[in-house]
Design a protein around this motif. Structure first.
Motif, PDB file in Angstrom:
ATOM      1  N   TRP A 175       1.001  -1.186   0.079  1.00 41.42           N
ATOM      2  CA  TRP A 175      -0.041   0.024   0.003  1.00 41.42           C
ATOM      3  C   TRP A 175       0.644   1.305  -0.014  1.00 41.42           C
ATOM      4  O   TRP A 175       0.671   2.220  -0.738  1.00 41.42           O
TER       5      TRP A 175
ATOM      6  N   LEU B 194       1.774   4.393  -3.334  1.00 44.71           N
ATOM      7  CA  LEU B 194       1.209   5.615  -2.933  1.00 44.71           C
ATOM      8  C   LEU B 194       1.446   6.608  -4.045  1.00 44.71           C
ATOM      9  O   LEU B 194       0.568   7.486  -4.264  1.00 44.71           O
TER      10      LEU B 194
ATOM     11  N   THR C 195      -1.818  -2.717  -3.378  1.00 40.35           N
ATOM     12  CA  THR C 195      -1.872  -1.703  -4.623  1.00 40.35           C
ATOM     13  C   THR C 195      -3.072  -1.252  -4.911  1.00 40.35           C
ATOM     14  O   THR C 195      -3.503   0.086  -5.185  1.00 40.35           O
TER      15      THR C 195
ATOM     16  N   SER D 104      -4.333   1.221  -2.172  1.00 35.70           N
ATOM     17  CA  SER D 104      -3.760   2.706  -2.795  1.00 35.70           C
ATOM     18  C   SER D 104      -4.789   3.213  -3.713  1.00 35.70           C
ATOM     19  O   SER D 104      -5.096   4.557  -3.692  1.00 35.70           O
TER      20      SER D 104
ATOM     21  N   THR E  54      -6.345   6.446  -2.135  1.00 35.14           N
ATOM     22  CA  THR E  54      -5.344   7.627  -2.473  1.00 35.14           C
ATOM     23  C   THR E  54      -5.795   9.107  -2.814  1.00 35.14           C
ATOM     24  O   THR E  54      -5.716  10.143  -2.316  1.00 35.14           O
TER      25      THR E  54
ATOM     26  N   VAL F 158      -1.170   5.985   6.035  1.00 35.75           N
ATOM     27  CA  VAL F 158      -0.332   4.669   5.578  1.00 35.75           C
ATOM     28  C   VAL F 158       0.653   4.626   7.005  1.00 35.75           C
ATOM     29  O   VAL F 158       0.990   3.542   7.344  1.00 35.75           O
TER      30      VAL F 158
END
Length: 304
Positions: A37, A41, A159, A162, A166, A182
């Motif tokens: 994760w 980012l 991933t 994220s 994000t 995070v």
């Protein structure tokens, strides 16, 4: 790896799985997930960095690629250290070390150069794959390692987290928010791992220095063969998942949020298939699974 490839009887190997193995598998998978994760980012914010800093398409691509390259190469020394000191030490240590570039990118980095430096250091989060694999392998017998590693591979869903979160967190609460979230998650995981994670009983500590062991491993024919397959398979997946938000934005004009959402769907499908591939490898062998997988990817790549 399957019982077929090692010559171990499936029933006998499965019978010696230690009782805490499942708990160690969960802890390793969570560690893999939270570090991935962090590792991913920068990718969903590639378009935002491009607009804010006036980057070219090439500069944007380099920015999102740097953590991937560093994370891939860094697995060699991190894996060697894991052999030496064990995953019980390495998982909390790498998780805590990854907090520093996460906070640096989120709170300090403002220029393209500083983002590249932060991305370089952020690659450390991608090395946790080399910590979890030997840990899981040591806890499970050969006949069950395909399934166990397939379940561990769910951690690459970091991933997807994220990609899902994000851009949304940035839009809603500011550009530093996803990095702060995070960082907190990494610290919490490091504390839990330090308290609960254990290496398998009787773990063998390798003899000899790092360079000697690396050279001896590199000389094995299987190392080059499997590295090639891994580079094309998982390396291709990681590269595509990291670059996909940029590609969808540049080629199709999608918004960062829409591109990130579609990337997350791509990652989720791959995550869901990890345990399937591992279980099939245990049952029918790795080679047929690889042949079918690569053939399917080749066809779909041609379509795309």
């Amino acid at each position: 790896m399957s019982a077929r490839s090692t010559g171990a009887p499936a029933g006998a190997a499965a019978a010696v799985t230690p009782a805490p193995a499942g708990r160690m598998l969960v802890l390793a998978t969570v560690g893999f997930l939270v570090n991935f994760w962090a590792w991913a980012l920068i990718s969903p914010l590639g378009s935002a960095y491009r607009d804010r800093l006036g980057l070219t398409g090439f500069q944007q691509s380099v920015l999102v690629a740097v953590p991937v390259v560093v994370g891939s190469l860094g697995r060699i020394p991190v894996g060697a250290l894991t052999d030496r000191v064990g995953a019980r030490v390495m998982f909390p240590a790498v998780s805590l070390a990854t907090v520093l570039p996460v906070l640096y990118i989120g709170l300090v980095a403002e220029s393209y150069t500083s983002l590249l430096v932060g991305g370089f250091l952020l690659g450390l989060g991608g090395t946790t794959f080399a910590i979890g694999v030997p840990l899981v392998n040591a806890w499970y017998p050969p006949a069950r390692r395909g399934t166990a590693l397939g379940l561990f591979g769910i951690g690459m869903g970091g991933t997807a987290i994220s990609a899902f979160t994000t851009v949304r967190l940035t839009d809603a609460y500011g550009q530093a928010t996803p990095f702060l979230v995070v960082a907190v998650v990494l610290v919490v995981y490091a504390a839990v791992a330090a308290a609960l994670l254990r290496d398998a009983p009787g773990r063998a500590v390798p003899a000899g220095g790092f360079w000697r062991r690396t050279w001896d491993t590199a000389r094995l024919p299987a190392t080059g063969q499997l590295s090639f397959l891994y580079a094309v398979g998982f390396g291709g997946f990681v590269a595509f998942s990291v670059y996909l938000p940029t590609y969808l934005g540049n080629a199709y004009g999608l918004t960062p949020g829409d591109a990130a959402f579609r990337t997350a769907g791509f990652v989720v499908l791959a995550v869901a298939m990890r345990p399937v591939g591992g279980t099939l490898s245990d049952r029918v062998g790795a080679v047929p699974v690889l042949v079918v997988s690569f053939a399917g990817v080749a066809v779909l790549a041609a379509v795309a």
